[in-house]
Design a protein around this motif. Structure first.
Motif, PDB file in Angstrom:
ATOM      1  N   LEU A  36     -36.554 -12.232 -17.274  1.00 43.92           N
ATOM      2  CA  LEU A  36     -36.997 -11.208 -18.219  1.00 43.92           C
ATOM      3  C   LEU A  36     -37.860 -10.159 -17.526  1.00 43.92           C
ATOM      4  N   TYR A  39     -35.516  -7.847 -15.683  1.00 45.73           N
ATOM      5  CA  TYR A  39     -34.934  -6.930 -16.660  1.00 45.73           C
ATOM      6  C   TYR A  39     -35.935  -5.834 -17.022  1.00 45.73           C
ATOM      7  N   GLU A  40     -37.188  -6.226 -17.249  1.00 40.69           N
ATOM      8  CA  GLU A  40     -38.209  -5.243 -17.597  1.00 40.69           C
ATOM      9  C   GLU A  40     -38.424  -4.256 -16.460  1.00 40.69           C
ATOM     10  N   PHE A  43     -35.639  -1.786 -16.623  1.00 42.01           N
ATOM     11  CA  PHE A  43     -35.856  -0.825 -17.693  1.00 42.01           C
ATOM     12  C   PHE A  43     -36.896   0.213 -17.292  1.00 42.01           C
ATOM     13  N   LEU A 261     -31.079   1.393 -23.464  1.00 41.64           N
ATOM     14  CA  LEU A 261     -32.128   0.389 -23.300  1.00 41.64           C
ATOM     15  C   LEU A 261     -32.126  -0.599 -24.457  1.00 41.64           C
ATOM     16  N   GLU A 262     -31.859  -0.133 -25.669  1.00 39.52           N
ATOM     17  CA  GLU A 262     -31.796  -1.031 -26.816  1.00 39.52           C
ATOM     18  C   GLU A 262     -30.662  -2.035 -26.648  1.00 39.52           C
ATOM     19  N   SER A 264     -29.356  -2.992 -23.786  1.00 37.18           N
ATOM     20  CA  SER A 264     -29.703  -3.869 -22.663  1.00 37.18           C
ATOM     21  C   SER A 264     -30.709  -4.932 -23.085  1.00 37.18           C
ATOM     22  N   ARG A 265     -31.658  -4.558 -23.929  1.00 32.24           N
ATOM     23  CA  ARG A 265     -32.636  -5.540 -24.396  1.00 32.24           C
ATOM     24  C   ARG A 265     -31.968  -6.600 -25.269  1.00 32.24           C
ATOM     25  N   ARG A 268     -30.247  -8.938 -22.976  1.00 28.82           N
ATOM     26  CA  ARG A 268     -31.248  -9.779 -22.314  1.00 28.82           C
ATOM     27  C   ARG A 268     -31.606 -10.972 -23.200  1.00 28.82           C
ATOM     28  N   PHE A 269     -31.693 -10.737 -24.502  1.00 27.73           N
ATOM     29  CA  PHE A 269     -32.035 -11.805 -25.434  1.00 27.73           C
ATOM     30  C   PHE A 269     -30.966 -12.896 -25.428  1.00 27.73           C
ATOM     31  N   THR A 374     -42.769 -10.989 -21.943  1.00 24.41           N
ATOM     32  CA  THR A 374     -41.849 -11.662 -21.029  1.00 24.41           C
ATOM     33  C   THR A 374     -42.402 -12.982 -20.517  1.00 24.41           C
TER      34      THR A 374
END
Length: 409
Positions: A36, A39-40, A43, A261-262, A264-265, A268-269, A374
């Motif tokens: 996470l 990923y952050e 972003f 980004l939305e 991608s998030r 990620r979840f 995260t």
């Protein structure tokens, strides 16, 4: 307290099994935290890449975003001091924009390109953008009133322009008259985004104001904040007349990036759910093994007077201790790995080039940026899931009949 002490001692009766289970849970938690954080970091790189040239907040006159006309402007001097008085704003730069036709060369070898001239103040831009750091040939603008021009790498290539060459710019000023000027190529800039560089032309702000008849006026104020994630909050706190000024964060003037980004998030979840599922499987297996191995023990405890509800609570406490220790240890391990990867990033440019998408550039590097969500969310979820999976064994104990269990054992 007796159940608490008994539950803690019980998880260490079979040390090998407990340590293996907690190691698996802890490593899964650490991997989730590290993943996470990576990923952050991706972003943040994408946001910084897009906003380091276009700004994190942009202030224009009302209606300019919908119809970017040359005569729709805001004051140059009075607004800057007001903006810099806000503690979250680290830099503010006034910019002038003007569409023009650029011509380079003479005769049959001349080239013409339609582009947008961006008039900037080199001193103000150092606080909000990285144009000066991205010069790959020649030099940056030396001032606001010079006849210098800095071209994007793609624009310079398409026009075959060289350092020191002359470029003639023709456009239309704020009153509809013909505006023309001659510039000398001072430098070439490479922002890393080919789409941006094919139309990028930087000139001095005062020079462009004089060319467009915009003395003392700019088209926009570009702001840089302490963090790009503060953009929406800062825009809501700016006390500017909404009928006169239009304040937009990067989330609004870069909608494609925000949507990317939305998405991608969300992905990620779902990626994290795979790790959580593995943690649940490991914990369920351990709890069932412990339940079946200790059925005689539970039957004896129930026969001497310990109520089924307390036996169920004992199982839940054991699961809480096991998942709690593993979750906290794994969270700390993942945080340490993320901090190291934040300080020592991994350059992968040898394996992949930078990729431009949705008005931003994906930097070819692996960088972790740990954030509270995260780190804390994976830890709490592992503890919660590790405790929840013990509900079924606990329910089985409530239905247990000691006589039948002792007869079977």
């Amino acid at each position: 307290m007796l159940l608490v002490r008994l539950g803690y001692r019980s998880i260490w009766r079979n040390r090998r099994r407990t340590i293996l289970t907690m190691t698996a849970m802890g490593l899964a938690t650490a991997l989730i935290v590290l993943t996470l954080s990576v990923y952050e970091g991706m972003f943040r790189d994408m946001i910084e890449s897009a906003t380091e040239y276009q700004g994190q907040l942009r202030i224009t006159a009302e209606g300019y975003f919908e119809e970017p006309r040359t005569d729709i402007t805001v004051p140059q001097d009075t607004l800057r001091q007001v903006l810099l008085s806000y503690p979250d704003i680290r830099g503010a730069a006034g910019r002038v924009r003007g569409f023009a036709l650029l011509s380079y060369g003479e005769g049959d070898s001349s080239t013409t390109q339609a582009t947008e001239l961006l008039g900037i103040s080199p001193e103000e831009e150092r606080a909000v953008s990285r144009f000066e750091d991205r010069i790959i040939a020649g030099k940056f603008l030396s001032g606001e009133s010079t006849q210098e021009i800095v071209l994007g790498r793609g624009l310079a290539r398409s026009m075959d322009a060289e350092i020191g060459g002359e470029i003639v710019a023709m456009g239309q000023d704020a009153y509809g008259s013909v505006a023309a000027d001659i510039f000398r190529v001072a430098g070439i800039v490479d922002t890393g985004d080919p789409v941006r560089d094919i139309s990028l032309a930087l000139v001095g702000r005062r020079t462009l104001q004089r060319m467009l008849a915009l003395d003392g006026q700019v088209h926009e104020w570009t702001l840089r904040l302490g963090s790009p994630l503060q953009a929406e909050a800062v825009s809501a706190r700016l006390r500017l007349d909404p009928e006169e000024y239009d304040v937009r964060s990067w989330n609004r003037f870069l909608p494609q990036l925000n949507n990317l980004l939305e998405i991608s998030r969300a992905s990620r979840f779902f990626f994290a759910l795979i790790f959580y599922f593995a943690v649940v499987l490991v914990t369920v297996n351990t709890m069932y093994m412990a339940l079946f191995e200790r059925m005689r023990e539970f039957a004896v405890m129930s026969a001497i007077g310990l109520r089924p509800a307390r036996l169920s609570l004992l199982i839940l406490l054991e699961a809480l201790f096991m998942s709690g220790i593993a979750g906290i240890a794994g969270g700390l391990l993942g945080l340490l790995a993320s901090l190291l990867l934040q300080r020592y990033t991994i350059d992968i440019s040898a394996f992949m080039p930078s990729v431009s998408i949705a008005e931003t550039t994906m930097v070819p590097r692996i960088r972790a940026v740990p954030a509270p969500d995260t780190v804390l969310i994976p830890v709490f979820l592992v503890i919660a899931l590790g405790t929840l999976v013990a509900l079924f064994p606990a329910w089985r104990l409530r239905r247990m009949r000691p006589v039948e269990v002792l007869r079977e054992v």
